[in-house]
Design an enzyme around this catalytic site. Structure first.
Site, short mmCIF file in Angstrom:
data_model
loop_
_atom_site.label_atom_id
_atom_site.label_comp_id
_atom_site.label_asym_id
_atom_site.label_seq_id
_atom_site.Cartn_x
_atom_site.Cartn_y
_atom_site.Cartn_z
N CYS B 136 0.84 -1.21 0.00
CA CYS B 136 0.00 0.00 0.00
C CYS B 136 0.87 1.25 0.00
O CYS B 136 1.30 1.71 1.05
CB CYS B 136 -0.95 0.00 1.19
SG CYS B 136 -2.07 1.42 1.21
N CYS B 139 -0.56 4.13 2.02
CA CYS B 139 -0.40 3.99 3.47
C CYS B 139 1.04 4.27 3.90
O CYS B 139 1.29 4.94 4.90
CB CYS B 139 -0.74 2.57 3.92
SG CYS B 139 -2.26 1.91 3.24
N ASP B 140 2.00 3.70 3.17
CA ASP B 140 3.37 3.63 3.67
C ASP B 140 4.36 4.55 2.95
O ASP B 140 5.48 4.75 3.43
CB ASP B 140 3.87 2.18 3.55
CG ASP B 140 3.04 1.22 4.40
OD1 ASP B 140 2.54 1.66 5.45
OD2 ASP B 140 2.88 0.06 4.00
#
Lengths: 313, 313
Positions: B136, B139-140
């Protein structure tokens, strides 16, 4: 010029900010100065304990939750300005966002200005707000103070019927106070409500005041046909007379429904103007929860990023 | 008979649980026993620190967040069973939910079983999962460890292009590793990516292993035309090769797309079967965030409540 300007500082605005900042878009967020008559953070600041925002097993204060979201936003790199946006020129991109202090150009705009629950503004209302009076049965109905107690709902539409059905699971009895002698709600909802032994409609009645000690104990009602006024026991009073979305400053530049809610393409946060997105209660008259608002704030930031990738200025 | 059965224990499932319990619907939630090959709590349990879930200024551990949601669910009155649902008979209402331990009837069902990011399953992948390898980018990507470092994206579709664009704001260079000599992505997205000086496509190349010390340092690639294998520096490796929604147990009883995602009525969680709702990643291939999942979990619970009010058994 800013890539993303976010207007609003509730769960939708700050979640959009967190996602936009983490996408390297260096967003600017206007939290407003008592914009819409409400403090930065929005409607959550008018509530006590929030028990239904996931991640907080023991609940969290409404104001505390908004402060944590704001802190997270700032930590992520969102620039937060305490100015109220007065207007946005959406006629051409970049858009021009005007506040009392000046103006800024924006590649994309996320409108997350929320909505304010309508209140009756009866004389002692402020004394018992969140001490028995609420504008959200879904949020507050399960509180222990309302268990097996007489509750009152104000309203006559589908929302009022749904709130009454919801509350009938908790209260000893739910009274729907309605000023007319017929309901505006759909036939199906009316049938359900009228068949529910725990719900009673007080026809042709209107709320004129509230009473209590440390918390609400009675509502003062008036029979509009006879003019007679009387006290009625109520440990809870729930307004279900609609909300006013904060969209006046847009001057009708976005497509809206008859109540002033921004219309978005279903399942997205896209408005009628490409590059302008709407998140949270300003575009939601159905769910209206902090967690659903936050979800759409995230969607708006991801959609704004995608839009700029596909439509560079 | 249960009023609401929830299948799944990620943010969507538990948020649905919290709302359904607070609505007095006494929901039963099956968290599963390594259902879909993943622990109760879902994909969040495979991530480290979550920095984009609003309400946690300093971030929160993925597993910690799922445990807090579960605790909140239980506090609200959700009955949580650690059994995996094997099938649901949706041919008539009440629906019949079958697990290895038995079966239960349900007035409404909320499917929140999530999706699992596809991985390449190269030899040393598990050693560096969440130590440089992620599924992701949204997300990261913003994590400090990836700043100004060479990053690799695996994939050739629109999602892979979007992830590469997103990562190009953080990394020193982003390499798209793609096994073919043309991309599957739309022309517009390809044009953007190919014009981005920080992105380079490694054509006809495939990932065969990963290397590192305490964290990822290199990917091992293979030129599929020459058969030559070589190390390539990479501090981050992002899989963008799709997800597998956990819908096999439904045996096609709900309308799904070609990838097996449940199709919901846009802007709602309604599935093709009245009384069955779907929330979270199992019906979302676009946003796929914990906060958007939680939002749809709330929607599903409110819609299930409304559905039962309007369609009592």
């Amino acid at each position: 010029m800013k890539k993303v300007v976010i207007i609003g500082s509730g769960p939708a605005g700050h979640t959009a900010g967190i996602y936009a900042a983490r996408a390297g878009l260096e967003p600017l967020l206007y939290e407003g100065w008592m914009a819409g008559g409400i403090a930065p953070g929005g409607q959550l600041t008018t509530t006590g304990t929030v028990e239904n925002f996931p991640g907080f097993p023991e609940g969290v204060g409404g104001t505390e939750l908004t402060m944590m979201m704001r802190a997270q936003s700032v930590n992520a790199g969102v620039e937060v300005l305490t100015e109220t946006v007065e207007s946005v020129d959406m006629s051409k991109r970049p858009f021009t966002v005007k506040t009392s202090e000046g103006e800024v150009e924006a590649e994309t705009v996320i409108v997350a200005t929320g909505a304010i629950a309508r209140r009756m503004r009866v004389p002692h209302e402020d004394d018992f707000w969140q001490r028995g009076i609420s504008a959200c049965a879904v949020c507050d109905g399960a509180l222990p103070v309302f268990r097996d107690q007489p509750l009152v709902v104000i309203g006559g539409g589908d929302s009022a019927m749904e709130e009454a059905m919801h509350l009938s699971k908790f209260g000893s009895k739910v009274y729907i106070v309605h000023r007319r002698d017929e309901l505006r709600a759909s036939k199906a909802m009316q049938d359900r409500v009228l068949a529910n032994p725990k719900i009673e409609v007080l026809w042709s009645t209107t709320l004129i005041d509230v009473k209590g000690d440390s918390a609400l104990t009675h509502v003062v009602l008036k029979d509009v046909k006879t003019g007679k006024e009387f006290d009625h026991e109520a440990k809870g009073l729930f307004y279900a007379i609609g909300h006013n979305p904060n969209t006046g400053f847009l001057n009708g530049q976005l497509e809206m429904d008859s109540d002033g809610y921004i219309i978005t393409e279903k399942g997205t946060t896209k408005t009628s103007v490409a590059g302008v997105f709407a998140a949270g209660d300003v575009q939601d008259k159905t769910y209206r929860q902090a967690i659903t608002s936050a979800g759409t704030g995230c969607m708006a930031a991801l959609e704004a990023e995608k839009y700029m990738n596909e439509n560079p200025l």
